[in-house]
Design a protein around this motif. Structure first.
Motif, PDB file in Angstrom:
ATOM      1  N   ARG A   1      15.625 -57.332  58.091  1.00 34.31           N
ATOM      2  CA  ARG A   1      15.168 -56.021  57.639  1.00 34.31           C
ATOM      3  C   ARG A   1      15.918 -55.613  56.374  1.00 34.31           C
ATOM      4  N   THR A   2      16.698 -56.548  55.847  1.00 37.94           N
ATOM      5  CA  THR A   2      17.407 -56.320  54.585  1.00 37.94           C
ATOM      6  C   THR A   2      17.207 -57.534  53.693  1.00 37.94           C
ATOM      7  N   GLY A   3      17.659 -57.430  52.445  1.00 29.99           N
ATOM      8  CA  GLY A   3      17.602 -58.579  51.540  1.00 29.99           C
ATOM      9  C   GLY A   3      16.354 -58.579  50.673  1.00 29.99           C
ATOM     10  N   PRO A   4      16.209 -59.644  49.876  1.00 26.48           N
ATOM     11  CA  PRO A   4      15.145 -59.651  48.861  1.00 26.48           C
ATOM     12  C   PRO A   4      13.729 -59.660  49.425  1.00 26.48           C
TER      13      PRO A   4
ATOM     14  N   THR B   1      12.592 -57.955  52.123  1.00 23.54           N
ATOM     15  CA  THR B   1      12.570 -56.905  53.137  1.00 23.54           C
ATOM     16  C   THR B   1      11.163 -56.550  53.637  1.00 23.54           C
ATOM     17  N   PRO B   2      10.169 -56.322  52.768  1.00 19.89           N
ATOM     18  CA  PRO B   2       8.850 -55.930  53.292  1.00 19.89           C
ATOM     19  C   PRO B   2       8.268 -56.953  54.264  1.00 19.89           C
TER      20      PRO B   2
ATOM     21  N   VAL C   1      10.381 -56.701  57.661  1.00 19.09           N
ATOM     22  CA  VAL C   1      10.177 -55.430  58.370  1.00 19.09           C
ATOM     23  C   VAL C   1       8.781 -55.372  58.993  1.00 19.09           C
TER      24      VAL C   1
ATOM     25  N   GLY D   1       8.458 -64.229  47.361  1.00 19.90           N
ATOM     26  CA  GLY D   1       9.539 -63.315  46.955  1.00 19.90           C
ATOM     27  C   GLY D   1       9.141 -62.546  45.703  1.00 19.90           C
ATOM     28  N   VAL D   2      10.065 -62.439  44.739  1.00 21.57           N
ATOM     29  CA  VAL D   2       9.746 -61.716  43.503  1.00 21.57           C
ATOM     30  C   VAL D   2       8.876 -62.576  42.576  1.00 21.57           C
TER      31      VAL D   2
ATOM     32  N   ASP E   1       2.013 -56.700  49.507  1.00 21.53           N
ATOM     33  CA  ASP E   1       3.357 -56.370  49.025  1.00 21.53           C
ATOM     34  C   ASP E   1       3.765 -57.197  47.808  1.00 21.53           C
TER      35      ASP E   1
ATOM     36  N   ASP F   1       6.243 -47.151  58.421  1.00 24.46           N
ATOM     37  CA  ASP F   1       5.330 -46.704  57.378  1.00 24.46           C
ATOM     38  C   ASP F   1       3.901 -47.083  57.789  1.00 24.46           C
TER      39      ASP F   1
ATOM     40  N   SER G   1       1.166 -46.730  56.519  1.00 26.57           N
ATOM     41  CA  SER G   1       0.246 -47.254  55.501  1.00 26.57           C
ATOM     42  C   SER G   1       0.240 -48.786  55.493  1.00 26.57           C
ATOM     43  N   ARG G   2       1.223 -49.405  56.171  1.00 21.11           N
ATOM     44  CA  ARG G   2       1.288 -50.873  56.202  1.00 21.11           C
ATOM     45  C   ARG G   2       0.462 -51.462  57.336  1.00 21.11           C
TER      46      ARG G   2
ATOM     47  N   GLU H   1      22.321 -50.384  48.972  1.00 23.03           N
ATOM     48  CA  GLU H   1      21.044 -51.012  49.331  1.00 23.03           C
ATOM     49  C   GLU H   1      20.508 -50.428  50.643  1.00 23.03           C
TER      50      GLU H   1
ATOM     51  N   SER I   1      10.983 -49.483  52.791  1.00 23.75           N
ATOM     52  CA  SER I   1      11.166 -50.894  52.426  1.00 23.75           C
ATOM     53  C   SER I   1      10.009 -51.471  51.632  1.00 23.75           C
TER      54      SER I   1
ATOM     55  N   PHE J   1      13.038 -55.119  46.699  1.00 17.98           N
ATOM     56  CA  PHE J   1      14.434 -55.406  47.017  1.00 17.98           C
ATOM     57  C   PHE J   1      14.957 -56.669  46.327  1.00 17.98           C
ATOM     58  N   GLY J   2      14.043 -57.502  45.861  1.00 21.77           N
ATOM     59  CA  GLY J   2      14.448 -58.689  45.110  1.00 21.77           C
ATOM     60  C   GLY J   2      15.115 -58.360  43.788  1.00 21.77           C
TER      61      GLY J   2
END
Lengths: 444, 293
Positions: free
Chosen positions: A41-44, A46-47, A50, A242-243, A272, A316, A318-319, B106, B115, B214-215
């Motif tokens: 639920r944390t980190g790059p 996250t969506p 979660v 990821g990104v 996302d 949330d 909306s997800r 964070e 999130s 978050f990235g």
């Protein structure tokens, strides 16, 4: 949920658990089926973490609240935070292994890196690993990997769906001859997984494939896209997560490559990933074995968990109905159906990981059963066996219209005639390396 | 040759984006000797705050001003709760504290703003235009202009403004600065607030490219080779380091990557910076410290 409410709920849950334990006669086993949840639920990412967790927990919670669990056996779960790191994933595996009355039922790490790290442990510990839409593809061969289940659609299957879709767009598979395809992939185990398959498909259909790798996390891809512009491909397969996908699509726009000639893997094209890219991603195609949208099961969850101001696990709303939440629902459905299948053989009681492994290997989710569960259209028909731990192999294609994913195809079935020999070749190599004698599936 | 120049210019412009991240690190290191591991988290938190305020109906400039205020408040809290209790402790303790701070920022960001990932449109299309046969991105040019303005403003501030000169004095020698009446806590608050403002600008530019997600935190790692090359204490070094790293990694990926499997632009800058360290340990513009022992 505010902090006070969270504390109240935690205390109430702990008190309830304590009371339930105290009410049991000494030596009695709680009538519970325990699921360890290695997630984040944390980190790059996250969506992803979660919302997948929320869908999965909501589905188990629905079964508990609506049906009293599975044939009277309550479902319990415990989350362990990995922040999407392999070392922490392995630590979580070890920490949760023996929890619950019968130990861990099955692990679902949602991380190819963690799957690779745990591959040898599963058979020793006799706990199955389920890798829906991720993981290592040759684990489809259950004769070599009895405890690993890439259920639904493995990486290779998804990739053949992409090539089939490209063929459809070109007017037939024979039209692929002479075309140029670039495979832009993350420089990781999961990213490289489809290289041999694409090479085999290039030989079969006569197209030219170029593999270009992007270093993790993929926040800069200008060089890759300049190289792509130089190659002038007809199509680009985007194998990133990821990104990276948002960067890739924006850089494609920046270098003038048409977005409707790019086909992405599932983790490159969830809402996302595409919302950050916005209108830059308009026209981009993506293949999804776990579709977007709301289904009868979603309505059941709204009714039983969220109606009247109640709260489920999703913070949330909306997800709800988006890819990641639906992915979580799929995890919930397939894991609990494995429990139900195993109960038919071993009885309606808490089962061990080894017994659930049998359930996973004998899943039979046909249209009738999927409709009963309210997931027809969300989950594809799946029939597993000793030989085939995937059980499905289909995916749908979507296109981003700038604001949402629009379905542009029905389920497209994978080309298993080309994937199966590659899977068997790879699993045989693994068996030889590790000194494993494959099971004789004809006797199972 | 056109292709070479396109790669080179693209790399230089990408380097400007790295410089922006490096600037935040340099400011805090200059004033307090702390390598602020929380800079990436600050970038994320600033961008998250901004997009959420815009999503709640605030106009762009009001949201920008409100986020600046939030970052100033964060600076105040950091000084009170982290830096002051650790005053006169070894730099390693302060560094460790910033690791904890990164996790807290964070976490608070996620607790307050949720999130999900957001798109961020600054109104500048990321489409190319031809310049002497070379394609150049409008957005990259805009980012370069913003970075240039920021560096000029910071340089003027450090050389002309009384507070800026006081900050330079603090950076030079804490004890000496305090002996002439410069209040250290106030200086820390100011420099963390300026760093917060730089984090906001960085967050908006990077968020516009990657999305606010978050990235963004891991993007901060891109600043490390820039800092090694440019020096930890030089604003100009951050810019020059960024340009060199950006250009070299892109050229290496295109012309070297094909021979060694590709995907090298992520680690190449570290190798490059490490080799550079062997020749010039204090970086291009870093201060050469000679201590009597």
């Amino acid at each position: 949920m505010n902090v006070r409410m969270l504390v109240k709920r935690s205390l109430a849950g702990a008190a309830l658990g304590l009371a339930a334990t105290m009410a049991l006669p000494a030596g009695a086993t709680p009538n519970e089926q325990y699921f360890p949840m290695i997630g984040w639920r944390t980190g790059p990412l996250t969506p992803l973490g979660v919302n997948v967790a929320a869908g999965w927990i909501d589905y188990m919670d629905l079964l508990n609240k609506r049906d009293g669990g599975i044939n009277g056996v309550k479902l319990t779960w415990e989350e362990c935070e990995t922040a999407y790191k392999v070392d922490r994933g392995v630590e979580c595996y070890q920490r949760l292994l023996r929890n619950g009355p019968t130990g861990a039922s099955a692990y679902n790490p949602i991380s190819t890196g963690v799957v690779y790290a745990l591959l040898d442990r599963t058979t020793t510990d006799k706990v199955p690993i389920v890798t829906i839409g991720s993981g290592r593809t040759d684990t489809t061969d259950g004769s070599v990997f009895p405890f690993v289940f890439p259920l639904g659609t493995n990486y290779l299957s998804t990739n053949t769906v992409k090539i089939k879709f490209i063929g459809m767009q070109e007017g037939g598979m024979d039209k692929l001859k002479g075309k140029k395809i670039v495979n832009l992939h993350m420089d990781s185990a999961g990213g490289r997984e489809t290289i041999p398959l694409l090479d085999a498909q290039a030989r079969k259909y006569g197209f030219e494939v170029t593999h270009i790798s992007v270093a993790m996390p993929g926040s800069e891809q200008q060089s890759a896209w300049l190289e792509i512009r130089r190659i002038k491909p007809d199509w680009v397969i985007l194998r990133e997560w990821g990104v990276a996908p948002a960067v890739a699509l924006k850089t494609a726009e920046k270098t003038g490559f048409p977005l409707n000639r790019i086909v992405g893997v599932p983790f490159a094209g969830t809402e996302d990933d595409l919302i950050p890219a916005g209108s830059s991603a308009k026209g981009f195609y993506v293949v999804h074995p776990m579709p977007t949208g709301e289904f009868p099961v979603t309505q059941e969850i709204r009714k039983h968990l969220y109606a009247g101001g109640n709260k489920g696990n999703l913070q949330d709303m909306s997800r709800m109905g988006l890819i990641y939440y639906n992915m979580g629902l799929t995890y919930g459905v397939l894991n609990t159906e494995a429990v139900r299948t195993a109960q038919k053989k071993f009885g309606n009681k808490p089962l061990t990981g080894e017994q659930i492994r049998w359930g996973l290997e004998n899943l039979n989710l046909d249209e009738k059963r999927l409709r009963e569960l309210g997931v027809w259209g969300l989950v594809q028909t799946i029939r597993t066996s000793c030989r085939d731990h995937e059980g499905g192999g289909a995916a749908k294609v979507y296109q981003w219209d700038g604001a949402k994913l629009v379905q542009v195809s029905d389920w497209i079935m994978a080309d298993k005639a080309i994937t199966r020999p590659l899977i068997e070749e790879s699993s045989a190599k693994y068996a030889k390396e590790k000194g494993i004698t494959p099971r004789d599936c004809s006797k199972e | 040759m056109e292709f070479f120049f396109e790669v080179l210019i693209g790399g230089l412009l990408a380097g400007v984006m790295y410089s922006l991240i490096a600037l935040g690190f340099v400011l805090i290191y200059k004033a307090s000797g702390v390598f602020n591991f929380a800079q990436g988290a600050m970038v994320l938190f600033a961008a998250l705050t901004f997009v959420n305020l815009v999503e709640r109906g605030l106009p762009f400039w009001l949201a920008f001003a409100a986020t600046l205020a939030v970052m100033a408040l964060l600076a105040l809290l950091v000084e009170r709760l982290v830096l002051r209790p650790l005053a006169n402790q070894p730099p390693m303790s302060l560094f460790m504290a910033t690791i904890g701070l990164a996790i807290v920022i964070e976490g608070v960001g996620q607790l307050v703003w949720g999130s999900k990932a957001y798109g961020l449109d600054l109104g500048i299309k990321d489409v190319p235009f031809e310049l002497g046969g070379v394609r150049v991105s409008q957005f990259d040019l805009f980012a370069a202009a913003v970075a240039g303005t920021l560096v000029t403003a910071l340089s003027i501030f450090f050389s002309r403004a009384a507070t800026g000169r006081a900050l330079r004095a603090v950076a030079d020698d804490h004890q000496a600065a305090m002996s002439i009446g410069i209040p250290l806590p106030r200086m820390w608050r100011i420099v963390w607030a300026i760093s917060g403002a730089v984090a906001l600008v960085t967050g908006l530019l990077w968020g516009s490219r990657l999305g606010v997600q978050f990235g963004l935190v891991v993007v901060a790692l891109k600043a490390l080779p820039v800092l090694i090359l440019g020096g930890f204490t030089s604003v100009a070094g951050a810019i020059v380091g960024g340009l060199i790293i950006g250009a070299s990694e892109k050229l290496a990926e295109i012309y070297l990557g094909r021979y060694i499997g590709g995907g090298i632009e992520n680690w190449f800058p570290y190798i490059f910076a490490m080799l550079f360290l062997l020749v010039r340990p204090h970086g291009l513009f870093g201060e050469r410290r000679i201590e009597r022992v």
